[in-house]
Design a protein around this motif. Structure first.
Motif, PDB file in Angstrom:
ATOM      1  N   ARG A  10      44.955  39.801  38.727  1.00 58.64           N
ATOM      2  CA  ARG A  10      44.048  40.449  39.670  1.00 58.64           C
ATOM      3  C   ARG A  10      43.706  39.429  40.738  1.00 58.64           C
ATOM      4  O   ARG A  10      43.208  38.350  40.435  1.00 58.64           O
ATOM      5  CB  ARG A  10      42.786  40.918  38.967  1.00 58.64           C
ATOM      6  CG  ARG A  10      41.870  41.666  39.891  1.00 58.64           C
ATOM      7  CD  ARG A  10      40.569  42.019  39.207  1.00 58.64           C
ATOM      8  NE  ARG A  10      39.582  42.388  40.182  1.00 58.64           N
ATOM      9  CZ  ARG A  10      38.830  41.554  40.879  1.00 58.64           C
ATOM     10  NH1 ARG A  10      38.929  40.273  40.683  1.00 58.64           N
ATOM     11  NH2 ARG A  10      37.973  41.984  41.775  1.00 58.64           N
ATOM     12  N   LEU A  11      43.988  39.768  41.975  1.00 59.61           N
ATOM     13  CA  LEU A  11      43.698  38.859  43.072  1.00 59.61           C
ATOM     14  C   LEU A  11      42.206  38.909  43.401  1.00 59.61           C
ATOM     15  O   LEU A  11      41.591  39.981  43.389  1.00 59.61           O
ATOM     16  CB  LEU A  11      44.515  39.239  44.301  1.00 59.61           C
ATOM     17  CG  LEU A  11      46.036  39.160  44.113  1.00 59.61           C
ATOM     18  CD1 LEU A  11      46.740  39.699  45.344  1.00 59.61           C
ATOM     19  CD2 LEU A  11      46.452  37.732  43.836  1.00 59.61           C
ATOM     20  N   PRO A  12      41.596  37.750  43.696  1.00 55.26           N
ATOM     21  CA  PRO A  12      40.154  37.734  43.994  1.00 55.26           C
ATOM     22  C   PRO A  12      39.787  38.528  45.243  1.00 55.26           C
ATOM     23  O   PRO A  12      38.656  38.959  45.393  1.00 55.26           O
ATOM     24  CB  PRO A  12      39.823  36.259  44.167  1.00 55.26           C
ATOM     25  CG  PRO A  12      41.086  35.518  44.122  1.00 55.26           C
ATOM     26  CD  PRO A  12      42.177  36.441  43.707  1.00 55.26           C
ATOM     27  N   THR A  13      40.741  38.759  46.127  1.00 55.17           N
ATOM     28  CA  THR A  13      40.460  39.505  47.355  1.00 55.17           C
ATOM     29  C   THR A  13      40.753  40.994  47.219  1.00 55.17           C
ATOM     30  O   THR A  13      40.639  41.737  48.177  1.00 55.17           O
ATOM     31  CB  THR A  13      41.310  38.938  48.512  1.00 55.17           C
ATOM     32  OG1 THR A  13      42.689  39.014  48.139  1.00 55.17           O
ATOM     33  CG2 THR A  13      40.924  37.500  48.819  1.00 55.17           C
ATOM     34  N   SER A  14      41.081  41.450  46.038  1.00 50.68           N
ATOM     35  CA  SER A  14      41.412  42.854  45.810  1.00 50.68           C
ATOM     36  C   SER A  14      40.186  43.745  46.012  1.00 50.68           C
ATOM     37  O   SER A  14      39.092  43.419  45.553  1.00 50.68           O
ATOM     38  CB  SER A  14      41.942  43.045  44.392  1.00 50.68           C
ATOM     39  OG  SER A  14      42.109  44.411  44.127  1.00 50.68           O
ATOM     40  N   PRO A  15      40.363  44.902  46.671  1.00 53.59           N
ATOM     41  CA  PRO A  15      39.232  45.818  46.858  1.00 53.59           C
ATOM     42  C   PRO A  15      38.918  46.635  45.600  1.00 53.59           C
ATOM     43  O   PRO A  15      37.932  47.334  45.545  1.00 53.59           O
ATOM     44  CB  PRO A  15      39.702  46.731  47.991  1.00 53.59           C
ATOM     45  CG  PRO A  15      41.183  46.731  47.851  1.00 53.59           C
ATOM     46  CD  PRO A  15      41.553  45.347  47.366  1.00 53.59           C
ATOM     47  N   PHE A  16      39.764  46.539  44.580  1.00 53.69           N
ATOM     48  CA  PHE A  16      39.568  47.301  43.356  1.00 53.69           C
ATOM     49  C   PHE A  16      38.806  46.468  42.332  1.00 53.69           C
ATOM     50  O   PHE A  16      38.970  45.261  42.237  1.00 53.69           O
ATOM     51  CB  PHE A  16      40.918  47.727  42.774  1.00 53.69           C
ATOM     52  CG  PHE A  16      41.731  48.541  43.737  1.00 53.69           C
ATOM     53  CD1 PHE A  16      41.423  49.872  43.968  1.00 53.69           C
ATOM     54  CD2 PHE A  16      42.781  47.969  44.429  1.00 53.69           C
ATOM     55  CE1 PHE A  16      42.161  50.614  44.864  1.00 53.69           C
ATOM     56  CE2 PHE A  16      43.527  48.705  45.325  1.00 53.69           C
ATOM     57  CZ  PHE A  16      43.210  50.036  45.538  1.00 53.69           C
TER      58      PHE A  16
END
Length: 73
Positions: A10-16
């Motif tokens: 999970r990327l830290p910049t993900s909107p989810f």
């Protein structure tokens, strides 16, 4: 032979939102429970979040943590 798939990052910049981890289950002596395999029972002993001893009427079973198939009623 195939290699098992790695869990997705999970990327830290993900909107989810990150998937929520369920809270660990805790049982106390006397709790009435239901088990997917053994049915209705009552907790008669607890081993410090390792296992629970449950009386299902016809048998006493030691159910190990994380108690995936057992629900407190």
């Amino acid at each position: 032979m195939t290699k098992p798939a790695a869990p997705k990052r999970r990327l830290p910049t993900s909107p989810f939102k990150a998937p929520a981890t369920p809270a660990p289950k805790h049982f106390a002596v006397g709790d009435q429970v239901t088990h997917d395999v053994y049915g209705l029972g009552r907790v008669v002993g607890v081993e410090d979040d390792i296992a629970a001893l449950v009386d299902f009427g016809s048998a006493r079973m030691r159910i190990l943590s994380p108690y995936a198939k057992m629900i407190k009623l």
